[in-house]
Design an enzyme around this catalytic site. Sequence first.
Site, PDB file in Angstrom:
ATOM      1  N   PHE A  93      14.641  38.550  79.880  1.00  0.00           N
ATOM      2  CA  PHE A  93      14.389  39.831  79.215  1.00  0.00           C
ATOM      3  C   PHE A  93      12.916  40.213  79.284  1.00  0.00           C
ATOM      4  CE2 PHE A  93      13.546  42.536  75.532  1.00  0.00           C
ATOM      5  CZ  PHE A  93      14.474  43.541  75.736  1.00  0.00           C
ATOM      6  N   ASP A 143      19.103  35.700  83.453  1.00  0.00           N
ATOM      7  CA  ASP A 143      19.885  36.871  83.856  1.00  0.00           C
ATOM      8  C   ASP A 143      18.979  38.068  84.050  1.00  0.00           C
ATOM      9  OD1 ASP A 143      19.101  37.206  81.206  1.00  0.00           O
ATOM     10  OD2 ASP A 143      20.846  38.388  80.695  1.00  0.00           O
ATOM     11  N   GLN A 194      26.613  40.754  80.984  1.00  0.00           N
ATOM     12  CA  GLN A 194      25.855  41.990  81.203  1.00  0.00           C
ATOM     13  C   GLN A 194      26.811  43.047  81.742  1.00  0.00           C
ATOM     14  OE1 GLN A 194      22.850  42.728  80.314  1.00  0.00           O
ATOM     15  NE2 GLN A 194      21.732  40.798  80.085  1.00  0.00           N
ATOM     16  N   CYS A 311      13.644  35.323  46.811  1.00  0.00           N
ATOM     17  CA  CYS A 311      12.657  34.958  47.833  1.00  0.00           C
ATOM     18  C   CYS A 311      11.308  34.664  47.166  1.00  0.00           C
ATOM     19  CB  CYS A 311      12.525  36.077  48.871  1.00  0.00           C
ATOM     20  SG  CYS A 311      11.324  37.341  48.432  1.00  0.00           S
ATOM     21  N   CYS A 314       9.578  37.905  45.751  1.00  0.00           N
ATOM     22  CA  CYS A 314      10.196  38.566  44.591  1.00  0.00           C
ATOM     23  C   CYS A 314      10.204  37.696  43.337  1.00  0.00           C
ATOM     24  CB  CYS A 314      11.622  38.985  44.927  1.00  0.00           C
ATOM     25  SG  CYS A 314      11.682  40.284  46.173  1.00  0.00           S
TER      26      CYS A 314
HETATM   27 ZN    ZN Z   1      12.598  39.172  47.940  1.00  0.00          ZN
END
Ligand code: ZN
Length: 378
Positions: A93, A143, A194, A311, A314
Amino acid sequence: MYKILKQEGAAKRAEFQTVHGTVQTPVFMNVGTIAAIKGAVGTEDLEQIGTQIQLSNTYHLHVRPGDEIVHKLGGLHKFMVWDKPILTDSGGFQVFSLAGLRKIKEEGVYFHSHIDGRKIFMGPEESMQIQSNLASTIAMAFDECAPSKADRSYVQNSVDRTARWLARCKAEMQRLNQLDRTINKNQLLFGINQGAVYEDIRIDHAKRIAEMDLDGYAIGGLAVGETHEEMYHIIEETVPYLPKDKPTYLMGVGTPANILEGVERGIDFFDCVYPSRNGRHGHLYTKFGKINLFNAKYELDERPIEEGCQCPACRRYSRAYIRHLLKAKEMLGMRLCVLHNLYFYNHLMEEIRNALDEGRFAAYKKEMLESMAAGEQQ
Ligand SMILES: [Zn+2]
């Protein structure tokens, strides 16, 4: 070994055993392009936010620091101090999208490094050798990802060559896995479907690669300019022709909504740079929609990015504080946002797996899509 635990329509809840541990699917692979997640996120962080598997980039690591260096240091797992599974992409890619002045031949691709301009050749054998040096858990076949606007005859020729390259990848991987110097002698190989948006070429190619008895099968060349509807249609048409007893991987996709749609159509593995890239720009995913922390309305907002999110950002910090850090270009701001977004993706996958376990994926998907679409103005 791949084992389906539960099915709901075409959606699968499965587990995939590797020498580096078992991956519970559907799963999101956190993208550590150059052997690190962009945004100052380390291995300790990834352990905290529920990461099961990382993805690293063959082309980038070949150019810098060099896969021979990583091999001398004991492989990517030791280098990054990460003992869970790692998937390396094939480099294809990037060779086709990043590198300048390339020439595609039957033997492989001649191109110039995007870092220092030096000439490099990469073909199926070279890609396998680099990935073997990196010693990832899963190697991807080399690829060509044809441009989404390429015409039919170009795509057909390209897919035919990719199929011939796959046979060479498989033979080279088998040879490498038997060498004494090889770090991971159980390295797995996934083939890549693909065919751009031509469903008959996709299906024909899927049938051809399905016969090759690989460890897993990816759908590549999507999310490169076609509409979401075209992408969903191609997934729906192609997946039934890939082996049922092997994992499926939708490469480089996508938004939370794309992932829910992919799971519904039978995809196990996903990867995408969105959570880290958007996080670095203050764009945050929440179950109530996306928010942009640069927006002035968050200046005095003492709530966490997402109420109830577990998380590291937070659990402790407010929108107002993180917004201030971002505006002051303090690295911590970017880091907290990336951690939240990666946690959001990993947690989304956990909720998807739980819903599949309990046979309520369809209801969960509907509820999430509605909630994410409705809350944009929070
Ligand atoms: Zn969070």
